[in-house]
Design a protein around this motif. Structure first.
Motif, PDB file in Angstrom:
ATOM      1  N   GLN A 212       0.441  -1.105  -0.116  1.00  0.00           N
ATOM      2  CA  GLN A 212      -0.119   0.488  -0.090  1.00  0.00           C
ATOM      3  C   GLN A 212       1.158   1.126  -0.300  1.00  0.00           C
ATOM      4  O   GLN A 212       1.852   1.210   0.863  1.00  0.00           O
ATOM      5  N   THR A 213       0.917   2.012  -0.702  1.00  0.00           N
ATOM      6  CA  THR A 213       1.079   2.931  -1.450  1.00  0.00           C
ATOM      7  C   THR A 213       0.588   4.432  -1.115  1.00  0.00           C
ATOM      8  O   THR A 213      -0.732   4.560  -2.254  1.00  0.00           O
ATOM      9  N   SER A 214       0.801   6.010  -0.637  1.00  0.00           N
ATOM     10  CA  SER A 214      -0.007   7.012  -1.198  1.00  0.00           C
ATOM     11  C   SER A 214       0.851   8.229  -0.085  1.00  0.00           C
ATOM     12  O   SER A 214       1.436   7.266   1.487  1.00  0.00           O
ATOM     13  N   THR A 215       0.665   9.442   0.091  1.00  0.00           N
ATOM     14  CA  THR A 215       0.870  10.535   0.807  1.00  0.00           C
ATOM     15  C   THR A 215      -0.368  10.263   1.941  1.00  0.00           C
ATOM     16  O   THR A 215      -1.401  10.240   1.023  1.00  0.00           O
ATOM     17  N   PRO A 216      -0.303  10.411   2.774  1.00  0.00           N
ATOM     18  CA  PRO A 216      -1.542  10.610   3.884  1.00  0.00           C
ATOM     19  C   PRO A 216      -2.651  12.080   3.499  1.00  0.00           C
ATOM     20  O   PRO A 216      -1.847  12.990   2.503  1.00  0.00           O
ATOM     21  N   THR A 217      -3.322  11.690   3.751  1.00  0.00           N
ATOM     22  CA  THR A 217      -4.181  13.175   3.869  1.00  0.00           C
ATOM     23  C   THR A 217      -5.014  13.627   5.020  1.00  0.00           C
ATOM     24  O   THR A 217      -4.767  14.250   5.763  1.00  0.00           O
ATOM     25  N   LYS A 218      -5.407  12.480   6.041  1.00  0.00           N
ATOM     26  CA  LYS A 218      -5.886  12.665   7.889  1.00  0.00           C
ATOM     27  C   LYS A 218      -5.653  11.411   8.455  1.00  0.00           C
ATOM     28  O   LYS A 218      -5.246  10.285   7.660  1.00  0.00           O
ATOM     29  N   ASP A 219      -5.568  11.609   9.205  1.00  0.00           N
ATOM     30  CA  ASP A 219      -4.908  10.653  10.506  1.00  0.00           C
ATOM     31  C   ASP A 219      -6.337   9.067  10.996  1.00  0.00           C
ATOM     32  O   ASP A 219      -5.862   8.667  11.308  1.00  0.00           O
ATOM     33  N   THR A 220      -7.362   9.734  10.303  1.00  0.00           N
ATOM     34  CA  THR A 220      -8.092   8.460   9.745  1.00  0.00           C
ATOM     35  C   THR A 220      -8.306   8.377   9.280  1.00  0.00           C
ATOM     36  O   THR A 220      -8.243   6.902   8.118  1.00  0.00           O
ATOM     37  N   GLY A 221      -7.119   8.288   7.841  1.00  0.00           N
ATOM     38  CA  GLY A 221      -7.023   7.531   5.872  1.00  0.00           C
ATOM     39  C   GLY A 221      -5.991   6.189   6.197  1.00  0.00           C
ATOM     40  O   GLY A 221      -5.786   6.332   6.784  1.00  0.00           O
ATOM     41  N   ASN A 222      -6.717   5.570   5.492  1.00  0.00           N
ATOM     42  CA  ASN A 222      -6.739   4.450   5.499  1.00  0.00           C
ATOM     43  C   ASN A 222      -5.154   4.168   4.708  1.00  0.00           C
ATOM     44  O   ASN A 222      -3.879   3.226   5.780  1.00  0.00           O
ATOM     45  N   ILE A 223      -3.597   4.827   5.212  1.00  0.00           N
ATOM     46  CA  ILE A 223      -2.784   4.768   4.444  1.00  0.00           C
ATOM     47  C   ILE A 223      -2.174   4.901   5.993  1.00  0.00           C
ATOM     48  O   ILE A 223      -1.022   4.371   6.506  1.00  0.00           O
ATOM     49  N   TRP A 224      -2.494   6.118   7.265  1.00  0.00           N
ATOM     50  CA  TRP A 224      -1.805   6.320   8.157  1.00  0.00           C
ATOM     51  C   TRP A 224      -2.140   5.253   8.831  1.00  0.00           C
ATOM     52  O   TRP A 224      -1.276   4.647   9.703  1.00  0.00           O
ATOM     53  N   ASN A 225      -3.423   4.992   9.164  1.00  0.00           N
ATOM     54  CA  ASN A 225      -3.351   3.575   9.737  1.00  0.00           C
ATOM     55  C   ASN A 225      -2.872   2.311   9.589  1.00  0.00           C
ATOM     56  O   ASN A 225      -2.613   1.828  11.037  1.00  0.00           O
ATOM     57  N   SER A 226      -2.841   2.164   8.330  1.00  0.00           N
ATOM     58  CA  SER A 226      -2.010   1.225   8.248  1.00  0.00           C
ATOM     59  C   SER A 226      -0.385   1.190   8.022  1.00  0.00           C
ATOM     60  O   SER A 226       0.396   0.473   8.876  1.00  0.00           O
ATOM     61  N   TRP A 227       0.082   2.407   8.314  1.00  0.00           N
ATOM     62  CA  TRP A 227       1.261   2.616   8.871  1.00  0.00           C
ATOM     63  C   TRP A 227       1.573   2.582  10.767  1.00  0.00           C
ATOM     64  O   TRP A 227       2.112   2.214  11.046  1.00  0.00           O
ATOM     65  N   LEU A 228       0.669   2.612  11.414  1.00  0.00           N
ATOM     66  CA  LEU A 228       0.346   2.367  12.427  1.00  0.00           C
ATOM     67  C   LEU A 228       0.140   1.288  13.369  1.00  0.00           C
ATOM     68  O   LEU A 228       0.801   0.205  13.872  1.00  0.00           O
ATOM     69  N   ILE A 301      14.927   2.153  10.913  1.00  0.00           N
ATOM     70  CA  ILE A 301      14.817   2.155  11.861  1.00  0.00           C
ATOM     71  C   ILE A 301      13.198   1.211  12.201  1.00  0.00           C
ATOM     72  O   ILE A 301      12.844   2.916  12.171  1.00  0.00           O
ATOM     73  N   SER A 302      12.832   0.825  12.703  1.00  0.00           N
ATOM     74  CA  SER A 302      11.602   1.088  13.805  1.00  0.00           C
ATOM     75  C   SER A 302      11.651   0.909  15.156  1.00  0.00           C
ATOM     76  O   SER A 302      12.466   1.178  15.686  1.00  0.00           O
ATOM     77  N   GLU A 303      10.201   1.637  14.995  1.00  0.00           N
ATOM     78  CA  GLU A 303       9.679   2.235  16.276  1.00  0.00           C
ATOM     79  C   GLU A 303       8.571   1.744  16.794  1.00  0.00           C
ATOM     80  O   GLU A 303       8.798   1.618  17.856  1.00  0.00           O
ATOM     81  N   ASN A 304       8.143   0.874  16.336  1.00  0.00           N
ATOM     82  CA  ASN A 304       7.149  -0.661  16.911  1.00  0.00           C
ATOM     83  C   ASN A 304       7.223  -1.552  16.663  1.00  0.00           C
ATOM     84  O   ASN A 304       7.330  -2.059  15.859  1.00  0.00           O
ATOM     85  N   PRO A 305       8.132  -2.233  18.585  1.00  0.00           N
ATOM     86  CA  PRO A 305       8.061  -3.626  17.740  1.00  0.00           C
ATOM     87  C   PRO A 305       7.651  -4.227  18.268  1.00  0.00           C
ATOM     88  O   PRO A 305       7.183  -5.847  18.136  1.00  0.00           O
ATOM     89  N   GLY A 306       5.733  -3.828  18.696  1.00  0.00           N
ATOM     90  CA  GLY A 306       5.104  -4.389  18.862  1.00  0.00           C
ATOM     91  C   GLY A 306       4.192  -4.860  17.193  1.00  0.00           C
ATOM     92  O   GLY A 306       3.026  -5.307  17.214  1.00  0.00           O
ATOM     93  N   ALA A 307       4.272  -4.355  16.966  1.00  0.00           N
ATOM     94  CA  ALA A 307       3.404  -5.251  15.392  1.00  0.00           C
ATOM     95  C   ALA A 307       3.731  -6.482  14.533  1.00  0.00           C
ATOM     96  O   ALA A 307       4.852  -6.997  15.263  1.00  0.00           O
ATOM     97  N   LEU A 308       2.903  -6.792  14.277  1.00  0.00           N
ATOM     98  CA  LEU A 308       2.594  -8.531  13.468  1.00  0.00           C
ATOM     99  C   LEU A 308       3.936  -8.461  12.608  1.00  0.00           C
ATOM    100  O   LEU A 308       4.342  -7.619  11.583  1.00  0.00           O
ATOM    101  N   PRO A 309       4.489  -9.269  12.810  1.00  0.00           N
ATOM    102  CA  PRO A 309       5.626 -10.029  11.951  1.00  0.00           C
ATOM    103  C   PRO A 309       5.738 -10.039  10.279  1.00  0.00           C
ATOM    104  O   PRO A 309       3.896 -10.635   9.876  1.00  0.00           O
ATOM    105  N   GLY A 310       6.182  -9.392   9.783  1.00  0.00           N
ATOM    106  CA  GLY A 310       6.313  -9.061   8.572  1.00  0.00           C
ATOM    107  C   GLY A 310       5.446  -8.461   7.691  1.00  0.00           C
ATOM    108  O   GLY A 310       4.861  -8.001   6.707  1.00  0.00           O
ATOM    109  N   HIS A 311       5.168  -6.944   9.062  1.00  0.00           N
ATOM    110  CA  HIS A 311       3.925  -6.059   8.059  1.00  0.00           C
ATOM    111  C   HIS A 311       4.960  -4.763   8.411  1.00  0.00           C
ATOM    112  O   HIS A 311       5.432  -4.324   9.565  1.00  0.00           O
TER     113      HIS A 311
END
Length: 599
Positions: A212-228, A301-311
């Protein structure tokens, strides 16, 4: 092998050699990037820098490209990027590798069917025409190779628009690319959004890859939620002066003071010619000619060690682009800030940050006491410290509480090592054990959300209290009449027999706001408190938000832009521990911390 019963297997070494030379050669062990640099050549029709493909101009893209290898271990990749960082080129190179070396059914989704066709014609097929290895993969019957439906010799690739639900739902694929997902068709009462419809097409392939790729729009957008949800990777660069790792952030951008005339208007020519980045560590000036060398020495450098493996999720602003000079970006900012919509475009497409609700950034008054930082604890005072742990440093604040709940700022600042933290605790007289939550501990709470293992090990060893702020319903609450009614602190046991302090971050800010007002116990800062401390206390504003589902209005604390808020977090932790220990009582009579537990 020689097996007499199998006449189709050659029995002589000469025949074996002929077969080997004819193409029975295993693929060399290459990364996707190495393969691309060996095989791909682009013309001026495709790029402004024609010639063999080389990743050295944008080395941050190496991980993106290599993720397309079937054995990379990456199952989901999210790219949140600014404009002109070679994101699309990287995706095309990855898809080219799959066509030539690791074929699998693939689906490429853009926002509309019209844009999908245009992209296929003007970018993807141009690339195929430039590279012999890709042209050889086209079918002999060219009627099977169309703009949106391409049957290569060993795999099938479809291009579709997110506004074509039937096309999204009609195929099963192993490789899915979704470009500019924040522009995709949204969900309705009858149908899921285009992103979810497309992802469902990979369900039958356990080794699938979703990009998934995108420039973000709002913090409720799909790309930002996927990033988090991903592992949140950012690209760190060594400063050319002090060699410390830094991130390119907009507050680092500077230009000559004389660029602003007496009439308050900017001389954009001076801005463009003088712009540079200032290192936050050494204040060294970083110019455009430093950028290429810095990029080649950079690292994700990763900042979210709690992410699911492979994401994996990546964030990269246009500040990193070698195609955009610091001067050009500075001029764009000054031009865009003249209008709200222009500034939103700058935040989204250049900084690759979501646009947030605009709230007032006017500083609120602070009550300043007639004392200075470092003044020791007085008789009857109890000191409490909060520590926010970051990648390479610690932020801390310490307050002295009296029996009536009033408090003063003892100290605040930054530390770099655990040893320095221990020394600071001793220096402020906070090394005595108190009875807290049914046990003995120092009145020092340390954020455990980052570098968790280090924090827990330190807390066990030094008898401090790990803490974690949460968006939880329990916790501090402020009534309309500004009378505190609820207690905040929840104690949970965790490994090795110690305790974890959970508290509501938002409600703690409500309490801080109440204390800073006229109706609460005195809450003061030292006369020599730094501007950075004062600014971080005002890094959040409370805003209203209306649910699009229920229509209900709620209020929440929102950070202003990308302001640092670490010292604010520390003050919230101090209040949480103060309530737990009794130095600050949110209902009824304020009780003193039990000094009988001192060791």
């Amino acid at each position: 092998y020689h097996v007499q019963a199998m006449n189709w297997i050659p029995s002589s070494s000469e025949e074996c050699s002929k077969l080997w030379r004819a193409g029975w050669v295993p693929h060399p062990k290459q990364s996707v990037t190495e393969w691309a640099e060996d095989q791909l050549t682009f013309s001026a029709r495709f790029t402004s820098s024609p010639g063999p493909f080389r990743v050295r101009s944008y080395p941050y893209a190496r991980e993106w490209i290599d993720a397309f290898h079937p054995m990379s271990g990456v199952r989901s990749m999210t790219l949140v990027t600014g404009a002109q960082v070679a994101k699309t080129t990287a995706i095309q190179v990855g898809m080219a590798y799959r066509v030539a070396r690791a074929p699998a059914p693939a689906l490429w989704v853009l926002d509309t069917a019209t844009n999908a066709q245009s992209f296929s014609e003007s970018r993807w097929q141009v690339m195929i025409g430039d590279c012999d290895i890709l042209k050889d993969e086209k079918p002999e019957n060219l009627d099977k190779f169309k703009n949106l439906d391409q049957a290569f010799k060993k795999m099938h690739l479809w291009f579709v628009g997110s506004n074509s639900p039937g096309n999204l739902a009609g195929r099963s694929v192993s490789l899915l690319v979704m470009d500019e997902v924040d522009k995709f068709k949204q969900s309705t009462s009858k149908e899921a959004d285009a992103t979810q419809l497309a992802i469902q097409r990979t369900a039958s392939f356990p080794m699938s890859l979703v990009v998934q790729t995108s420039t973000p729009t709002k913090d409720t957008g799909n790309i930002w939620n996927s990033w988090l949800k991903g592992d949140q990777r950012r690209y760190w660069l060594p400063c050319p002066h002090c060699q410390k790792d830094i991130l390119f952030k907009w507050p680092m951008m500077k230009w000559a003071d004389e660029a602003k005339g007496k009439d308050g208007k900017w001389d954009l020519k001076i801005v463009r010619e003088s712009a540079f980045m200032e290192c936050p560590e050494c204040a060294g000036q970083i110019f455009d000619h430093h950028k290429t060398k810095m990029l080649r020495a950079g690292k994700w450098i990763s900042e979210n060690p709690g992410a699911l493996p492979g994401h994996r999720s990546y964030h990269l602003s246009a500040l990193y682009s070698v195609r955009r000079s610091f001067g050009a970006l500075s001029v764009k900012f000054l031009q865009d800030k003249e209008s709200l919509l222009g500034l939103q475009d700058f935040v989204n497409s250049i900084l690759a940050e979501p646009w947030e609700e605009q709230v007032s950034d006017e500083s609120r008054p602070l009550s300043v006491g007639e004392y200075r930082l470092g003044d020791p604890l007085a008789e009857g005072e109890v000191g409490i410290m909060g520590v926010d742990v970051q990648k390479d440093r610690f932020y801390f604040t310490a307050r002295a509480f009296k029996r009536d709940g009033s408090s003063r700022l003892m100290d605040a600042g930054q530390l770099t090592t655990w040893g320095e933290l221990t020394h600071k605790i001793e220096e402020l007289g906070l090394d005595k054990l108190k009875r807290v939550g049914g046990g003995l501990a120092k009145l020092v709470v340390i954020d455990s959300g980052y570098r968790t293992d280090e924090v827990l090990d330190y807390c066990v060893r030094e008898k401090c209290i790990p803490g974690k702020g949460e968006d939880r319903p329990q916790g501090y609450a402020v009534k309309v009449d500004q009378v505190l009614r609820k207690s905040i602190s929840v104690i949970k046991p965790y490994r090795r027999g110690w305790i974890l302090l959970l508290f509501s971050s938002g409600m703690s800010q409500d309490v801080l706001e109440w204390l800073r007002g006229e109706n609460g116990p005195a809450w003061t800062i030292a006369a020599d408190a730094s501007d950075d401390y004062r600014g971080q206390l005002d890094s959040h504003r409370k805003i209203s938000k209306r649910s699009p589902i229920t229509g209900r209005e709620s209020f929440l604390w929102k950070r202003i832009g990308r302001r640092d808020d670490h010292l604010l977090d520390c003050e919230c932790m101090v209040l949480a521990l103060a309530e737990l220990g009794g130095a600050l009582k949110v209902s009824g009579k304020v009780r003193d911390i039990d000094n009988e537990g001192e060791e």
